[in-house]
Design a protein around this motif. Structure first.
Motif, mmCIF file in Angstrom:
data_model
loop_
_atom_site.group_PDB
_atom_site.id
_atom_site.type_symbol
_atom_site.label_atom_id
_atom_site.label_comp_id
_atom_site.label_asym_id
_atom_site.label_seq_id
_atom_site.Cartn_x
_atom_site.Cartn_y
_atom_site.Cartn_z
ATOM 1 N N LYS A 99 57.463 45.470 39.047
ATOM 2 C CA LYS A 99 57.008 44.941 40.522
ATOM 3 C C LYS A 99 55.466 45.284 40.942
ATOM 4 O O LYS A 99 55.557 47.241 39.577
ATOM 5 C CB LYS A 99 57.783 45.072 41.597
ATOM 6 C CG LYS A 99 58.408 46.968 41.867
ATOM 7 C CD LYS A 99 57.010 47.357 42.113
ATOM 8 C CE LYS A 99 57.564 49.271 42.441
ATOM 9 N NZ LYS A 99 56.504 49.969 42.469
ATOM 10 N N PRO A 100 54.638 45.323 40.769
ATOM 11 C CA PRO A 100 54.612 43.627 41.967
ATOM 12 C C PRO A 100 54.159 42.866 39.986
ATOM 13 O O PRO A 100 53.859 43.737 38.865
ATOM 14 C CB PRO A 100 53.445 44.330 42.565
ATOM 15 C CG PRO A 100 52.145 44.846 41.761
ATOM 16 C CD PRO A 100 53.309 46.113 40.868
ATOM 17 N N ALA A 101 54.518 41.940 40.965
ATOM 18 C CA ALA A 101 53.902 40.797 39.642
ATOM 19 C C ALA A 101 52.752 40.404 39.215
ATOM 20 O O ALA A 101 51.995 40.615 38.231
ATOM 21 C CB ALA A 101 54.410 39.251 40.601
ATOM 22 N N GLY A 102 52.495 41.029 40.088
ATOM 23 C CA GLY A 102 50.584 41.743 39.232
ATOM 24 C C GLY A 102 49.661 41.407 40.799
ATOM 25 O O GLY A 102 50.117 42.163 41.586
ATOM 26 N N VAL A 103 48.183 41.835 40.356
ATOM 27 C CA VAL A 103 47.268 42.548 41.529
ATOM 28 C C VAL A 103 46.948 41.077 42.728
ATOM 29 O O VAL A 103 46.564 41.928 43.487
ATOM 30 C CB VAL A 103 46.620 42.987 40.707
ATOM 31 C CG1 VAL A 103 45.133 43.231 41.967
ATOM 32 C CG2 VAL A 103 46.522 44.277 40.274
ATOM 33 N N TYR A 104 46.587 39.576 41.916
ATOM 34 C CA TYR A 104 46.027 39.298 43.024
ATOM 35 C C TYR A 104 46.607 37.500 43.188
ATOM 36 O O TYR A 104 47.539 37.567 41.622
ATOM 37 C CB TYR A 104 44.384 38.675 42.756
ATOM 38 C CG TYR A 104 44.063 38.607 41.128
ATOM 39 C CD1 TYR A 104 43.960 37.404 41.265
ATOM 40 C CD2 TYR A 104 43.658 40.066 41.030
ATOM 41 C CE1 TYR A 104 43.424 37.168 40.004
ATOM 42 C CE2 TYR A 104 43.390 39.815 39.839
ATOM 43 C CZ TYR A 104 43.149 38.671 38.979
ATOM 44 O OH TYR A 104 42.383 38.379 37.707
ATOM 45 N N THR A 105 46.882 36.663 43.883
ATOM 46 C CA THR A 105 48.140 35.923 43.648
ATOM 47 C C THR A 105 47.547 35.041 42.647
ATOM 48 O O THR A 105 48.015 34.135 42.166
ATOM 49 C CB THR A 105 48.046 35.146 44.770
ATOM 50 O OG1 THR A 105 47.283 34.533 45.797
ATOM 51 C CG2 THR A 105 49.219 36.120 45.835
ATOM 52 N N LYS A 106 46.209 34.458 42.861
ATOM 53 C CA LYS A 106 46.051 33.506 41.309
ATOM 54 C C LYS A 106 45.989 33.813 40.300
ATOM 55 O O LYS A 106 46.228 32.464 39.433
ATOM 56 C CB LYS A 106 44.042 33.660 41.601
ATOM 57 C CG LYS A 106 43.112 32.831 41.245
ATOM 58 C CD LYS A 106 42.064 33.114 41.420
ATOM 59 C CE LYS A 106 41.623 31.441 40.391
ATOM 60 N NZ LYS A 106 39.846 31.245 40.680
ATOM 61 N N GLN A 107 46.390 35.161 39.468
ATOM 62 C CA GLN A 107 46.281 34.909 38.400
ATOM 63 C C GLN A 107 48.714 34.710 38.210
ATOM 64 O O GLN A 107 48.947 34.918 37.166
ATOM 65 C CB GLN A 107 46.219 36.777 38.336
ATOM 66 C CG GLN A 107 46.765 37.787 38.452
ATOM 67 C CD GLN A 107 46.432 39.297 38.137
ATOM 68 O OE1 GLN A 107 47.284 40.363 38.793
ATOM 69 N NE2 GLN A 107 45.917 39.549 37.086
ATOM 70 N N VAL A 108 48.716 35.621 39.396
ATOM 71 C CA VAL A 108 50.473 35.272 39.498
ATOM 72 C C VAL A 108 50.853 33.952 39.506
ATOM 73 O O VAL A 108 51.832 33.920 38.891
ATOM 74 C CB VAL A 108 50.641 36.410 40.633
ATOM 75 C CG1 VAL A 108 52.675 36.066 40.247
ATOM 76 C CG2 VAL A 108 51.184 37.781 40.876
#
Length: 373
Positions: A99-108
């Protein structure tokens, strides 16, 4: 496949712990065969600790193409998680991501799309989902025992961190190094549990994040957020790293009472009749439903990180359902991104959030970050 060969990318604090958990049969059906890190001292540690049974790499491409791993546990800095996962999927490798899946949802979202094109097993290291107390809360809510949810309230302020903690690494608590503060570093588990146990995602968020309020850092270290849900329920989330003594109290109120988790206890304040029924039938003016205080017994082992690794292994080898499917990592991150975006724009943020706007505003902060890599 009779045995899962696992490789770890990143053997810092978390990767070291995971590697130690897996060695000498710590995870049934799995064997640690390789580790990868860019720091020579960490690779030297691995050689001294594991000897020839674990091969070391300082190059990700060579590691992923080595042919000695079937699945990869990603334990690198936050920004790298999605791209590394995508590279694993492209090579036919299963993924367990810290965690986290990434820093920003666009890349996730790109990571999730890549995973969806494969039959590979993708899991998130949401080890708090193995905690019996949160499993019991989810069970009570899913069964309808609490009735329709009306309010959630989580005060999670026992993340105390001194200035010396932040000073221990130039990347810590920077936009370029971590991509956020308490919401990205300490709170991903609570943000995940908040939506996982209740089954509710906010429809909109209004948050007030304070940056470097208690410490000399550039990211958020004090947050109060208010959310609204589709069914009309509301919620509050309060967190900080600058408060002592701290509190960890999660309340969920429904039509049939209130559940409180605090001090590792689960208490159900159960109404004898639903509030909505009492309100419709009661004609006595002052008065309220009869309420029973129920101390709910919680049984079972909190298997933590090792439990998630075991579950991922069992899913690959035996088809067991994943406790923390990887694609669900975007949910908690969406909430934290919305909290930051609400503060940056001084406005409400609807979910799904404007991912392009969030990315643009984040990159402005990354460009001006004190950390230059």
């Amino acid at each position: 496949m009779e045995q899962l060969r696992i490789g770890i990318i990143g053997i810092g604090n978390m990767g070291t712990g995971h590697a130690s958990d897996m060695i000498n049969g710590g995870v049934k059906g799995a064997i640690l065969t390789a580790v990868c890190d860019i720091k020579p001292e960490r690779l030297e540690w691995a050689k001294e600790r594991f000897g020839e049974q674990v091969k070391t790499f300082d190059n990700v491409d060579e590691f992923l193409s080595s042919g000695i791993i079937d699945g990869v546990l990603i334990a690198t800095p936050h920004f790298d998680h999605p791209q590394l996962a995508i590279e694993c999927f492209e090579r036919g490798l299963h993924v367990l991501c810290e965690k986290p899946a990434g820093v920003y949802t666009k890349q996730v979202r790109e990571m999730n799309d890549a995973a969806a094109k494969t039959d590979l097993k993708f899991s998130m290291m949401y080890n708090q989902r193995t905690n019996p107390i949160y499993k019991k809360l989810k069970e009570l809510i899913d069964s309808g025992e609490l009735g329709e949810i009306r309010r959630t309230n989580w005060i999670i302020t026992n993340w105390y961190r001194s200035q010396s903690y932040y000073d221990s690494g130039s990347w810590r608590a920077t936009w370029a190094g971590e991509g956020g503060g308490v919401l990205l570093n300490q709170d991903p588990h609570q943000l995940d549990l908040w939506q996982w146990t209740t089954g509710l995602m906010p429809k909109r968020v209004r948050a007030f994040c304070y940056f470097g309020k208690h410490r000399n850092i550039e990211v958020e270290d004090d947050v109060t957020a208010f959310v609204e849900y589709e069914n009309g329920a509301t919620g509050v989330f309060v967190t900080t790293t600058g408060e002592a003594p701290g509190t960890n109290r999660f309340e969920v109120t429904g039509d049939r009472g209130k559940i409180v988790i605090e001090d590792n206890k689960l208490t159900f304040w159960r109404l004898r009749v639903p509030e909505s029924v009492f309100n419709e039938e009661y004609k006595g003016g002052f008065g309220e439903p009869e309420c029973w205080k129920c101390e709910i017994p919680v049984h079972g082992e909190n298997s933590g990180h090792k439990g998630i690794i075991q579950n991922w292994t069992d899913s690959i080898l035996h088809g067991a359902p994943l406790i923390a499917p990887g694609e669900e990592g975007i949910k908690g991150l969406s909430i934290s991104n919305a909290m930051l975006l609400s503060t940056w724009t001084d406005n409400w943020v609807d979910l799904p959030l404007d991912e392009d706007l969030y990315h643009t505003l984040l990159q402005e902060r990354v460009a001006n970050s004190v950390y230059k890599g």
